[in-house]
Each structure stands twice: as structure tokens, then as C-alpha cells.
Write a protein that holds these residues in place. Sequence first.
Motif, PDB file in Angstrom:
ATOM      1  N   THR A 299       0.759  63.332  32.785  1.00 29.31           N
ATOM      2  CA  THR A 299       0.806  63.325  31.560  1.00 29.31           C
ATOM      3  C   THR A 299       1.455  62.182  30.804  1.00 29.31           C
ATOM      4  N   LEU A 300       2.109  61.295  31.811  1.00 24.10           N
ATOM      5  CA  LEU A 300       2.548  60.046  31.192  1.00 24.10           C
ATOM      6  C   LEU A 300       1.687  59.329  30.362  1.00 24.10           C
ATOM      7  N   GLY A 301       0.416  59.343  31.089  1.00 25.60           N
ATOM      8  CA  GLY A 301      -0.564  58.268  30.427  1.00 25.60           C
ATOM      9  C   GLY A 301      -0.955  58.483  28.969  1.00 25.60           C
ATOM     10  N   PRO A 302      -1.660  60.109  29.081  1.00 28.77           N
ATOM     11  CA  PRO A 302      -2.032  60.471  27.648  1.00 28.77           C
ATOM     12  C   PRO A 302      -0.761  60.351  26.516  1.00 28.77           C
ATOM     13  N   VAL A 303       0.171  61.070  27.053  1.00 27.45           N
ATOM     14  CA  VAL A 303       1.352  61.110  26.131  1.00 27.45           C
ATOM     15  C   VAL A 303       2.041  59.870  25.597  1.00 27.45           C
ATOM     16  N   THR A 304       1.999  58.756  26.611  1.00 22.29           N
ATOM     17  CA  THR A 304       2.612  57.458  26.110  1.00 22.29           C
ATOM     18  C   THR A 304       1.451  56.908  25.009  1.00 22.29           C
ATOM     19  N   VAL A 305       0.407  56.889  25.322  1.00 20.03           N
ATOM     20  CA  VAL A 305      -0.612  56.256  24.387  1.00 20.03           C
ATOM     21  C   VAL A 305      -0.586  57.282  23.124  1.00 20.03           C
ATOM     22  N   LEU A 306      -0.742  58.506  23.062  1.00 16.17           N
ATOM     23  CA  LEU A 306      -0.481  59.393  21.931  1.00 16.17           C
ATOM     24  C   LEU A 306       0.592  59.202  21.186  1.00 16.17           C
TER      25      LEU A 306
END
Length: 456
Positions: free
Chosen positions: A29-36
Motif C-alpha cells: 500500500t506504500l505505492g498508491p497511498v504515497t501518490v494518493l
Amino acid sequence: MASTTIDPALDGAEPRLSRGAMIAWGVGTLGPVTVLTATNALLLRFLTDNYGLAAGMAATLIAVSKFYDAFADVAMGIASDRTKSRWGRRRPYLIGGAVLLAISLLAIFAAPSFAGETARIAYMALILIFYATAYTVFNVPYMAMPGEMTRNYHERTELMRWRVYGVGLAIIIASAAGPKLLDWFGGGEDAYAKMALVFVPIVIGAGMIAFFGTAHAPSTERTAMHHGIGEQIRSAAANRPFVVLVIVKFITLMSLGTQSIFPFFFQRILGVSNGVLGTYFLCQSAMFLIAPSLWLWCSKRIGKKRTFLVALAISLPVWLSWMLAAQGEPLWMVYLRGVVIGISGSGVILMGQSMLPDTMEYDYRRTGLRREGVFAALYTTVEKFSGAIGVALVGALLGAYGYVQSRGGAIAQPESALWAIRIAMAYVPAAITLAGMTALAFYDLEERKLNETVRA
């Protein structure tokens, strides 16, 4: 469309999901939540104060991309349910989606400085659609995985606890470190581009860890049973706990879209630097690493629904207190708000996410079908609609009350715009929280009901 059934052998005793698989999935979840988080917290101000777009136009572009994403979710859910590969139905999309997310992040914050506003609007509209597609490619299959990985009621909460840890780290990266990186890189458009470049390896690396770390996690296979998407949606609508959960998510996640007001509030109302905003988000996100164990303990004793209600309730006085904040207020009071909001947010995310696979299991027990992709798609679709409404509301308030855009210069704002910033910071999220608590009262899928459905 192809639906799936689970192997009858899985109806027996199921071994516990390994800790390594839980951690790897949570790291994903680091990827999408960082961008979001970066886009929710920083994009609106980047577009108005650095890219030269009017607040109303900037909010409209963001909202339109989210509405598009909402419809793309359903298509992605169908695609992942129908996928058949040596890596399973969901996992191939983890790496592909992570790469697309990294590209979109760079394309947003390293946007070319076109002289004409029309060119800037057109470019940003296309890139935000690309970003929305990338987010969907990763997130829908990712959120479908817990429904396959474990069928244990409390183990789902344990699995989601690792996702909340990942969310906390992502918020630290995007919301806490992001503003500090902007100061470190000197501010301006170039600083945003360099910040995005720092985030790229994190986004791609998280997707790779989730892909390889869940290689041996339980999953289900596609079968030849066919049901139209209309029939699928009608069947999902008959799942009352899922419908209530979707309504609660729709309401409460509008506050995520309103987070775009934070940079305006800290700069225009509190008169503090990006560094202070980063420290606030650090205090908030640190609670995502500390509080989940407390909420897990509570859910085992008073149930997921009551724990969810408590998590929402403790944020109410904090939201309202922002109306009293002003320049010169001690920073410890600002940071204390971040701590309480972080504790509340960690419980809201943990309970909401752990309830989703419960409703998927309830659907399987009622219908005999495994279609986690469709349920995850409908669930994340609501996330996009609520986020779009939240950011559109903020942009509409700023635009209606006369907020003045710029391309990097410091511009004094009218009192009416400052009042709109206060309203969006305090009263809007408080009203959203109350509405969410009211809707949650109608959720009734506790452990006993789910177990009785299993016996039936």
C-alpha cells in the motif's frame, strides 16, 4: 463476465496466513497511498499557487479524473476476476500498476510550464486521467486480495493492521516528508518535481515487495461460470452489510478529499512554513504506526462496528477546534490535533478495511461465488466519488469566496477566502464525521451473524 468459486477443500480448517505474507501485502500500500496522499495534500495548492490555474478549474480537473476513475474501477474489477496467469488473478497487476503510478507522479509534479493556460489545463487533464488509470490498475486487484488470502474473521483485522502500518508510512513519506522536501529543494515548481523523483523508487519497490511476498498466499482461481456485470451489481446490492459499508465509506472518505485545504490553512491562517505542516502530518501518521494494536484489541472485545464508531467520535472535537486556531497559537496544540486525528484515522481505516472482506465472505456464503474483484471495484469506486466530491467542495468554496491564484508569488487573499478556508478545515469534516456515524448504525454483520451464515 466470469465469476469464480472457491475450492471446496478450503471449507475445512485453514492454516493461518504467514506473518511474512501479511507484511508484504501491507507494504504494497506504500505505492498508491504515497501518490494518493501527495496529490490529496499538495496537488491543489501546486496547481493554484505554482501552476497558475484558478482554484475552481484545478478542483474541477481533479474531480473529473476521480469520476472517470470510479467507472474504470468496475472494468478493472472484471478484468482481475477474469485473469488467469501463473501468478494468480491479482498479483500481476501489482508490479504493472506500481510502475504506472510512479510515471504518473512524475508527470504531475514535473509538468511542463506551458505559457498558455489552455495548454496547461489540457496537459493536466490528460495526466490526471493517466494517474487515475494507474491507481485503478494497482488498487482494485490489491484490495481484492484479502478476501482470498484468509477466511478468518479476526485474522482479516490482523492483516489489515499491516496495511494501516503501510498507510502510516506512506503518510509520513508524502505528507510529512513531502513539505519538508519542498523547503529543502527551495520551493517552486522545480521543488515539486524533485520531491516526486524521490518518491518514485518507493512506489515501484513497494509493488515488487507485495508481488514477491504474497507468492505463497492463498488465492482463488477463475472458473467458467458467467454472470453479466448488471447481474453482479444487483446481487452485490442485495448484500445489505456491503451496501451499508459502502455508504459509510462514501461519507467518511469525503474528508480525505478535504485534506487539500491543509496547506492553505497552515500558510494563510496559521502563518507557518511547509516544515510545520510536515511535522503536523508526521505526528498524525506516527499514530498509524502506534494505534492499530489498540484498535485491534478493542475490536476483539467490543466488535468492529463499535470500535469504528469510537474511532470516528474522538475526531469530532478536534475538527471543530480548528475554528479557534490563529497565528501565534503554540505549535504543541497544532501537533496535538495531529496526534488525535491520527489515532482516529487509524481506527477508521483499520475497521473499514477489515469489514470489507467480511462482506465478501458473506457474499460467498450466500451465493457460492468468488468475485472479490467486483466487490473491491465497487468499494474503491465509492472512494473515488467521495474524494472527488471532497476536493470539489474545497475548490468550490475557495473559488466562490474569491481565492486568488498565482504562479509562485505571494498574493494577499480577501477575508472572504480566509473564512472559506476555516469552514473547509473545521465544519465540513465535522459534518462528514457525524453523517458517517449515523450511517454506520445500520451495519449488522458482526462475527456471530457471519458464523451463522457459515453454518447455514
